[in-house]
Design an enzyme around this catalytic site. Sequence first.
Site, PDB file in Angstrom:
ATOM      1  N   LYS A  13      -3.322  -6.560   6.768  1.00  5.42           N
ATOM      2  CA  LYS A  13      -2.566  -7.030   5.587  1.00  5.42           C
ATOM      3  C   LYS A  13      -1.449  -6.032   5.242  1.00  5.42           C
ATOM      4  CE  LYS A  13      -6.259  -7.004   2.935  1.00  5.42           C
ATOM      5  NZ  LYS A  13      -7.280  -6.524   3.899  1.00  5.42           N
ATOM      6  N   ARG A  88      -9.362 -10.628  -5.424  1.00  3.50           N
ATOM      7  CA  ARG A  88     -10.391 -10.295  -4.444  1.00  3.50           C
ATOM      8  C   ARG A  88     -11.698 -11.022  -4.736  1.00  3.50           C
ATOM      9  NH1 ARG A  88      -8.600  -5.603  -1.402  1.00  3.50           N
ATOM     10  NH2 ARG A  88     -10.385  -4.637  -0.439  1.00  3.50           N
ATOM     11  N   ARG A 127      -7.711   4.340  11.645  1.00  4.67           N
ATOM     12  CA  ARG A 127      -6.479   4.381  10.833  1.00  4.67           C
ATOM     13  C   ARG A 127      -6.202   5.797  10.313  1.00  4.67           C
ATOM     14  NH1 ARG A 127      -6.175   0.082   6.412  1.00  4.67           N
ATOM     15  NH2 ARG A 127      -8.302   0.819   6.163  1.00  4.67           N
ATOM     16  N   ARG A 162      -8.310   7.816   5.181  1.00  6.34           N
ATOM     17  CA  ARG A 162      -8.760   7.306   3.885  1.00  6.34           C
ATOM     18  C   ARG A 162     -10.238   7.610   3.706  1.00  6.34           C
ATOM     19  NH1 ARG A 162      -6.687   1.183   3.187  1.00  6.34           N
ATOM     20  NH2 ARG A 162      -8.833   0.897   2.512  1.00  6.34           N
ATOM     21  N   ARG A 173     -18.070  -2.596   3.242  1.00  7.72           N
ATOM     22  CA  ARG A 173     -16.806  -3.246   2.890  1.00  7.72           C
ATOM     23  C   ARG A 173     -16.732  -4.664   3.441  1.00  7.72           C
ATOM     24  NH1 ARG A 173     -12.417   0.989   4.691  1.00  7.72           N
ATOM     25  NH2 ARG A 173     -11.009  -0.715   4.177  1.00  7.72           N
TER      26      ARG A 173
END
Length: 222
Positions: A13, A88, A127, A162, A173
């Site tokens: 996203k 969300r 990431r 992160r 998650r």
Amino acid sequence: MRILFLGAPGAGKGTQCKRLSAKLKLPHLSSGDLLREAVKDGTPAGVAAKSFMDKGVLVPDNILIDMFRERLSSSSCANGFILDGFPRNIAQAKALDVLLEDLKAQLSCVINLEVDDRLLSDRITGRRTCGNKTCAAVYHLKFAPSKVDGICDECGSALTQRSDDKEELVMARLKTYREQTEPLIEYYDSKKVLHTALGEGEPDQIFEDILKTLNTNCLIKQ
Ligand code: AP5
Ligand code: MG
């Protein structure tokens, strides 16, 4: 144009919204980025949000709704926006309906970025993000590596991971996404604004597909 992106953690996203924001010259509002900034700045919203983010569960709705009410009513969003990560859950989607009604506006298009579960964990744990807040370029150890290990190509700052991108949080998650966010696919489908884009393969190709989808269904000028 008022565009909303749905998709699991790691679906791409942020990657695609950033490109679209540059192309369409519309602000990209990422709930996760706004929350992380609030945590870093130690604002009351950030302090309240941190413990939820560290568990991979949703931050209380009122924090997000207040945050987006303020952003969406600002002049920077007068010509449209790209939403990433908000709403969300159904309660937030209903709150967004009310916000938009107050602004006499409606969503032009909802894009659901679909990616097979097996790819998501690798994307999340690999990431790396530029620690310089004004740059915030996103890399991936395997799929989009920086030229020099650990250093941002754009500004030379150190890359960071992160705090919620650890292997042990990925399942939490994804569970939160399945239980709370996935029902939004049906919510927006029933409003006839939902379009699906495959989020697998090269980011350039995915971006082209998204532009085609928007062009066909939402009549944007490319
Ligand atoms: P948030 O920051 O929104 O995280 P998320 O939804 O879990 O999504 P990600 O940012 O992890 O993934 P992405 O889809 O943006 O993928 P990206 O493009 O970076 O939320 C974090 C937390 O904040 C939540 O857990 C919750 O606690 C809280 N929160 C946020 N919003 C909330 C709300 N509305 N209500 C309550 N709480 C909320 O890509 C991932 C990686 O893959 C990158 O390294 C990238 O380089 C790579 N990549 C991208 N595309 C490709 C491709 N095509 N091929 C290979 N690699 C790719
Ligand atoms: Mg993101």
